[in-house]
Design a protein around this motif. Structure first.
Motif, PDB file in Angstrom:
ATOM      1  N   THR A 117      66.854  -9.777  69.086  1.00  0.00           N
ATOM      2  CA  THR A 117      66.241  -8.540  68.603  1.00  0.00           C
ATOM      3  C   THR A 117      66.450  -8.404  67.101  1.00  0.00           C
ATOM      4  OG1 THR A 117      68.234  -7.239  69.053  1.00  0.00           O
ATOM      5  CG2 THR A 117      66.583  -7.367  70.808  1.00  0.00           C
ATOM      6  N   ARG A 118      65.543  -7.685  66.467  1.00  0.00           N
ATOM      7  CA  ARG A 118      65.665  -7.324  65.060  1.00  0.00           C
ATOM      8  C   ARG A 118      65.291  -5.856  64.915  1.00  0.00           C
ATOM      9  NH1 ARG A 118      67.432 -11.661  65.413  1.00  0.00           N
ATOM     10  NH2 ARG A 118      67.269 -13.445  64.001  1.00  0.00           N
ATOM     11  N   ASP A 119      66.110  -5.120  64.197  1.00  0.00           N
ATOM     12  CA  ASP A 119      65.919  -3.682  64.035  1.00  0.00           C
ATOM     13  C   ASP A 119      64.992  -3.398  62.855  1.00  0.00           C
ATOM     14  OD1 ASP A 119      66.049  -0.955  63.785  1.00  0.00           O
ATOM     15  OD2 ASP A 119      68.209  -0.852  63.428  1.00  0.00           O
ATOM     16  N   ILE A 120      63.745  -3.041  63.169  1.00  0.00           N
ATOM     17  CA  ILE A 120      62.801  -2.636  62.114  1.00  0.00           C
ATOM     18  C   ILE A 120      62.380  -1.180  62.304  1.00  0.00           C
ATOM     19  CG2 ILE A 120      61.965  -4.976  61.669  1.00  0.00           C
ATOM     20  CD1 ILE A 120      59.476  -4.274  63.361  1.00  0.00           C
ATOM     21  N   SER A 121      63.254  -0.412  62.982  1.00  0.00           N
ATOM     22  CA  SER A 121      62.994   1.012  63.174  1.00  0.00           C
ATOM     23  C   SER A 121      62.999   1.733  61.834  1.00  0.00           C
ATOM     24  CB  SER A 121      64.069   1.620  64.076  1.00  0.00           C
ATOM     25  OG  SER A 121      65.340   1.557  63.430  1.00  0.00           O
ATOM     26  N   LEU A 122      62.489   2.943  61.828  1.00  0.00           N
ATOM     27  CA  LEU A 122      62.511   3.738  60.597  1.00  0.00           C
ATOM     28  C   LEU A 122      63.946   3.942  60.127  1.00  0.00           C
ATOM     29  CD1 LEU A 122      61.271   5.492  58.392  1.00  0.00           C
ATOM     30  CD2 LEU A 122      61.215   7.400  60.024  1.00  0.00           C
ATOM     31  N   SER A 123      64.838   4.288  61.039  1.00  0.00           N
ATOM     32  CA  SER A 123      66.234   4.504  60.637  1.00  0.00           C
ATOM     33  C   SER A 123      66.850   3.209  60.118  1.00  0.00           C
ATOM     34  CB  SER A 123      67.048   5.047  61.812  1.00  0.00           C
ATOM     35  OG  SER A 123      67.174   4.090  62.850  1.00  0.00           O
ATOM     36  N   GLY A 124      66.524   2.095  60.755  1.00  0.00           N
ATOM     37  CA  GLY A 124      67.039   0.810  60.290  1.00  0.00           C
ATOM     38  C   GLY A 124      66.526   0.464  58.908  1.00  0.00           C
ATOM     39  N   ARG A 125      65.260   0.760  58.660  1.00  0.00           N
ATOM     40  CA  ARG A 125      64.688   0.485  57.341  1.00  0.00           C
ATOM     41  C   ARG A 125      65.342   1.359  56.271  1.00  0.00           C
ATOM     42  NH1 ARG A 125      59.765   1.284  60.244  1.00  0.00           N
ATOM     43  NH2 ARG A 125      58.950   2.759  58.713  1.00  0.00           N
ATOM     44  N   ILE A 126      65.611   2.621  56.623  1.00  0.00           N
ATOM     45  CA  ILE A 126      66.271   3.524  55.675  1.00  0.00           C
ATOM     46  C   ILE A 126      67.667   3.009  55.346  1.00  0.00           C
ATOM     47  CG2 ILE A 126      67.265   5.825  55.407  1.00  0.00           C
ATOM     48  CD1 ILE A 126      64.920   6.887  57.095  1.00  0.00           C
ATOM     49  N   LEU A 127      68.428   2.668  56.371  1.00  0.00           N
ATOM     50  CA  LEU A 127      69.805   2.232  56.145  1.00  0.00           C
ATOM     51  C   LEU A 127      69.861   0.920  55.364  1.00  0.00           C
ATOM     52  CD1 LEU A 127      71.415   3.143  59.585  1.00  0.00           C
ATOM     53  CD2 LEU A 127      71.636   4.363  57.408  1.00  0.00           C
ATOM     54  N   SER A 128      68.924   0.016  55.636  1.00  0.00           N
ATOM     55  CA  SER A 128      68.935  -1.245  54.889  1.00  0.00           C
ATOM     56  C   SER A 128      68.573  -1.012  53.421  1.00  0.00           C
ATOM     57  CB  SER A 128      67.975  -2.254  55.520  1.00  0.00           C
ATOM     58  OG  SER A 128      66.624  -1.870  55.363  1.00  0.00           O
ATOM     59  N   ALA A 129      67.736   0.006  53.168  1.00  0.00           N
ATOM     60  CA  ALA A 129      67.348   0.306  51.781  1.00  0.00           C
ATOM     61  C   ALA A 129      68.526   0.821  50.961  1.00  0.00           C
ATOM     62  CB  ALA A 129      66.208   1.327  51.764  1.00  0.00           C
ATOM     63  N   PHE A 130      69.540   1.389  51.644  1.00  0.00           N
ATOM     64  CA  PHE A 130      70.712   1.934  50.940  1.00  0.00           C
ATOM     65  C   PHE A 130      71.987   1.174  51.304  1.00  0.00           C
ATOM     66  CE2 PHE A 130      67.665   5.375  50.759  1.00  0.00           C
ATOM     67  CZ  PHE A 130      67.863   5.915  49.501  1.00  0.00           C
ATOM     68  N   ALA A 131      71.824  -0.073  51.756  1.00  0.00           N
ATOM     69  CA  ALA A 131      72.983  -0.835  52.226  1.00  0.00           C
ATOM     70  C   ALA A 131      74.064  -0.956  51.165  1.00  0.00           C
ATOM     71  CB  ALA A 131      72.542  -2.219  52.692  1.00  0.00           C
ATOM     72  N   ASP A 132      73.666  -1.100  49.913  1.00  0.00           N
ATOM     73  CA  ASP A 132      74.657  -1.293  48.853  1.00  0.00           C
ATOM     74  C   ASP A 132      75.429  -0.021  48.530  1.00  0.00           C
ATOM     75  OD1 ASP A 132      72.215  -0.234  47.872  1.00  0.00           O
ATOM     76  OD2 ASP A 132      72.832  -0.664  45.821  1.00  0.00           O
ATOM     77  N   GLN A 133      74.977   1.123  49.083  1.00  0.00           N
ATOM     78  CA  GLN A 133      75.658   2.391  48.823  1.00  0.00           C
ATOM     79  C   GLN A 133      76.458   2.878  50.026  1.00  0.00           C
ATOM     80  OE1 GLN A 133      72.906   5.318  47.277  1.00  0.00           O
ATOM     81  NE2 GLN A 133      72.076   3.934  45.726  1.00  0.00           N
ATOM     82  N   LEU A 134      76.478   2.087  51.093  1.00  0.00           N
ATOM     83  CA  LEU A 134      77.170   2.481  52.316  1.00  0.00           C
ATOM     84  C   LEU A 134      78.389   1.596  52.541  1.00  0.00           C
ATOM     85  CD1 LEU A 134      74.050   2.916  54.650  1.00  0.00           C
ATOM     86  CD2 LEU A 134      75.414   4.742  53.620  1.00  0.00           C
ATOM     87  N   PRO A 135      79.407   2.104  53.255  1.00  0.00           N
ATOM     88  CA  PRO A 135      80.559   1.264  53.575  1.00  0.00           C
ATOM     89  C   PRO A 135      80.145   0.109  54.485  1.00  0.00           C
ATOM     90  CG  PRO A 135      80.656   3.367  54.742  1.00  0.00           C
ATOM     91  CD  PRO A 135      79.551   3.483  53.755  1.00  0.00           C
ATOM     92  N   ALA A 136      80.931  -0.939  54.496  1.00  0.00           N
ATOM     93  CA  ALA A 136      80.565  -2.171  55.206  1.00  0.00           C
ATOM     94  C   ALA A 136      80.230  -1.922  56.665  1.00  0.00           C
ATOM     95  CB  ALA A 136      81.705  -3.185  55.079  1.00  0.00           C
TER      96      ALA A 136
END
Length: 738
Positions: free
Chosen positions: A37-56
């Motif tokens: 599976t690969r997460d391309i949901s809206l929430s997944g896209r949002i979180l990946s867009a801010f990955a560098d600003q979130l904890p690991a």
């Protein structure tokens, strides 16, 4: 190892995945096929867009980019379920939910001022609208109703409303000063990089898009819609609906055309409530309440304003004084103007046509309606169908033909406008498309507020589109009609290319023609009434429109279409239908633990995916899985195992059980692979003998609220518990081994 990538998306399709994916994994394993599976949901896209600003521990991989790269590879085999093409209100709701779950995301900035706000806005904007499709669709579209689905529709016709020759329902469109009328187009001679710039009346130049790479033979278009003309047109249609006593409705595509159509929607709201905005517009703007977000957003924001009650009363008076508004949910007072993503033209217009040309009014009754589609590029398609229904009555699903589609969409061809090249003009002047030598290729004089846009279509996409059309015409012995209008600059360039590429192909014995969309519509519906089939070969937007229009009339839904994207480099993308009803299904699940989502599209896509794997990797067991799944789907339809309409009947989870049962029985019956047959004979026997126990376990949970842990980003454990409530079914699946 042969591999299927199954996408994790949104809403009802995503919830259904918790139930169906274990079936896929268990059955696929017997053919040595791995399912990931690969997460391309809206929430997944949002979180990946801010990955560098979130904890690991909260970071999410950019699965969409990964799949985009995979789609360029010959081994690609991707099953894509419907995903949210987010409007701004949907995006804001998703962000709010993620923030409540502990993700430190910034608010969506409506009017970014600081560098941080501008950065956040740019990141969020990458997740809106058709963010997924242009990345994955590295091929053109082949959409059609499988024989089993068409046969079922003829034997079990869906309801169709009766049409009257004196129906007042009609389509209103601009016809002048719109995108169609202002379109210009050029074919690029040699690879280059273009620039889009605005030249103000005083000569000041502003770069709107600095770098636009293009390839030799690519078609580049530019056009604009006059804001002044749009407002005048809308005012006329509001008055006309009032005078004619019909519902006023607007039909746009504010999800996919994520820049232009929200602006158009905002114009509709502002013109309909012209007096309110004249008096209170400054206060609304100061509070960040934009007409482009719709009445629901405005009304919610009014609760925080000191004079909110006064402004709300003004809106209510305008609604009472104007024409009656078409309703999305009359019981809750949700009008056609509440949310820009609630009334999407490709779904709302076919539904209107299927229902006698009616929409729901504020009295909770059906009424004739004025369907306002501002741009005239394709509005005539719907008017042609309405005219045909007025003259000849409703279509008959038991006898009507079918209109499959071959759609031009590879490499973001004609990508809805395109939104990355759409601009709301700030000052009077001229917009120019300039090549690297400084030559102006395309130019328009514009006024402040006008909506200017450009789009591009690569030559390799057009050539492949023509080849696919000929291939489908020959395979199905069906006429293929290119829906192209020689009066449009873009279409003239496409017609020239189509004629060139057709000359290179073997078309002997095939009926292949070019017709303007309105003419092609009339030709196709006349054939439909005679039970004849016609392939519509269309550009990207019309592909979207036609693959809802005709399936909704033929099958009652567009979710039952087989949607294959033969990727240009040899891989396969298999789409599972439309998700327009997905939000309502989630609401019902949360309220009463009943999911009406129909996974038929997933079944069809899965069979095509297995067949592709079998051919690509020489895997005979994958072919057995494909063939037996096709037959099982036919049984599934004949036995009417789609989700029922009320509590106490099987829902999506029950339909997955029956598909698994019929599939296992078909696999047990096949004689070419004794080991495979023996393994599934045991599973089929267990499923059949436990049929009553399993269905009772699945039905027993219905009627009470269900907690899946979130709308946009459910909790996996909670969602799996809700979607897999039958311990007996789970145990049998877990016993399958080879």
């Amino acid at each position: 190892m042969a591999k299927i990538i199954y996408t994790h998306t949104d809403e009802a399709p995503m919830l259904a995945t918790y139930s169906f994916l274990p079936v896929i994994e268990a059955y696929a394993s017997t053919a040595g096929v791995e399912v990931e599976t690969r997460d391309i949901s809206l929430s997944g896209r949002i979180l990946s867009a801010f990955a560098d600003q979130l904890p690991a521990e909260q970071q999410v991989d950019d699965a969409l980019s990964e799949l985009g790269a995979l789609a360029e590879q010959p081994e690609a085999n991707i099953i894509k379920l419907p995903n949210i093409s987010a409007s701004t209100p949907q995006l804001k709701a998703a962000v709010k939910e993620l923030q409540e779950k502990g993700f430190a995301l910034p608010d969506y900035p409506d009017d970014p001022q600081t560098d941080a706000e501008k950065d956040a806005r740019a990141r969020y904007d990458t997740t809106k609208g058709s963010a997924v499709n242009p990345v994955l669709r590295q091929g053109n579209s082949d959409r059609r109703a499988p024989a089993s689905v068409k046969s079922y529709a003829r034997k079990n016709p869906h309801s169709m409303g009766e049409w009257s020759a004196d129906s007042k329902t009609s389509v209103a469109t601009m016809g002048a000063d719109d995108f169609r009328s202002h379109e210009t187009s050029v074919v690029i001679d040699g690879d280059d990089t273009l620039t889009i710039r605005h030249v103000a009346a005083d000569g000041t130049q502003t770069v709107l898009k600095e770098s636009l790479p293009v390839l030799d033979g690519e078609v580049v278009d530019a056009t604009f819609m006059s804001a002044r003309a749009l407002d005048a047109f809308l005012a006329e249609q509001i008055a006309k609906a009032k005078a004619d006593g019909v519902l006023f409705s607007v039909h746009l595509k504010a999800t996919m055309m994520k820049v232009s159509d929200p602006i158009l929607f905002g114009h509709v709201v502002k013109v309909f409530f012209a007096d309110v905005f004249a008096e209170h517009g400054d206060a609304l703007a100061a509070a960040g309440l934009s007409p482009s977000d719709g009445l629901a957003s405005i009304f919610s924001g009014l609760e925080n304003l000191e004079n909110g009650a006064e402004i709300r009363a003004a809106f209510d008076r305008a609604i009472a004084d104007g024409p009656e508004l078409a309703m999305v949910d009359s019981s809750r007072g949700i009008t056609n103007l509440h949310v820009p993503s609630d009334v999407i033209v490709d779904a709302s217009m076919p539904a209107m046509i299927r229902t006698s040309g009616h929409m729901w009014g504020p009295d909770d009754g059906e009424h004739d309606a004025l369907a306002v589609i501002p741009d005239s590029s394709y509005a005539g398609v719907y008017q042609a169908v309405i005219d045909d229904c007025k003259a000849n009555g409703a279509y008959d699903p038991t006898t009507m033909g079918t209109v499959p589609n071959v759609g031009l969409m590879a490499k973001a061809a004609e990508e809805y406008g395109s939104h990355d090249k759409t601009f709301e003009i700030e000052t009077d002047g001229r917009v120019e498309v300039v090549d690297s030598s400084g030559t102006v290729l395309l130019s328009h004089d514009v006024e402040a507020g006008d909506i200017w846009r450009a789009c591009q279509t690569k030559d390799v996409s057009i050539r492949n589109w023509v080849e696919l059309a000929v291939e489908r015409a020959r395979a199905s012995s069906t006429p293929a009609i290119f829906w192209l209008d020689e009066q449009r600059a873009h279409d003239r360039n496409l017609i020239a290319k189509v004629e060139t590429y057709l000359a290179d192909l073997d078309t002997d014995g095939l009926q292949i023609e070019v017709m303007a969309p309105t003419e092609a519509t009339t030709f196709s519906v006349q054939r439909i009434r005679r039970g004849e089939d016609t392939i519509s070969v269309t550009g990207n937007v019309l592909r979207d429109y036609n693959t809802d229009l005709f399936p909704i009339l033929e099958l009652g839904t567009s979710a039952k279409m087989l949607s294959i994207v033969p990727l240009i480099n040899g891989g396969g993308l298999f789409e599972t239908g439309a998700g327009g009803s997905a939000p309502k299904h989630v609401q019902q699940l949360v309220k009463e633990n009943y999911l009406r989502w129909d996974s038929l599209g997933e079944f069809l896509a899965l069979a095509a995916s297995f067949e592709h794997l079998a051919q690509r990797f020489g895997n005979p067991r994958a072919q057995f899985l494909a063939d037996t799944l096709d037959r099982a789907t036919g049984t599934f339809l004949d036995e009417n195992r789609s989700p029922g309409r009320k509590l106490g009947t099987i829902d999506n989870r029950g339909s997955h059980f029956y598909l698994a049962l019929y599939w296992a029985e078909e696999l047990a019956r096949q004689s070419e692979d004794a080991e495979l047959a023996a393994a599934f004979a045991d599973v089929a026997g267990q499923l059949r003998s436990n049929e009553q126990a399993i269905t009772e376990e699945l039905v027993a949970v219905q009627g009470s609220p269900a907690d899946v842990g979130g709308y946009f980003r459910p909790d996996d454990e909670k969602a799996e518990a809700v979607m897999r409530p039958s311990e007996t079914f789970n145990r049998v699946l877990g016993s399958l081994s080879l």
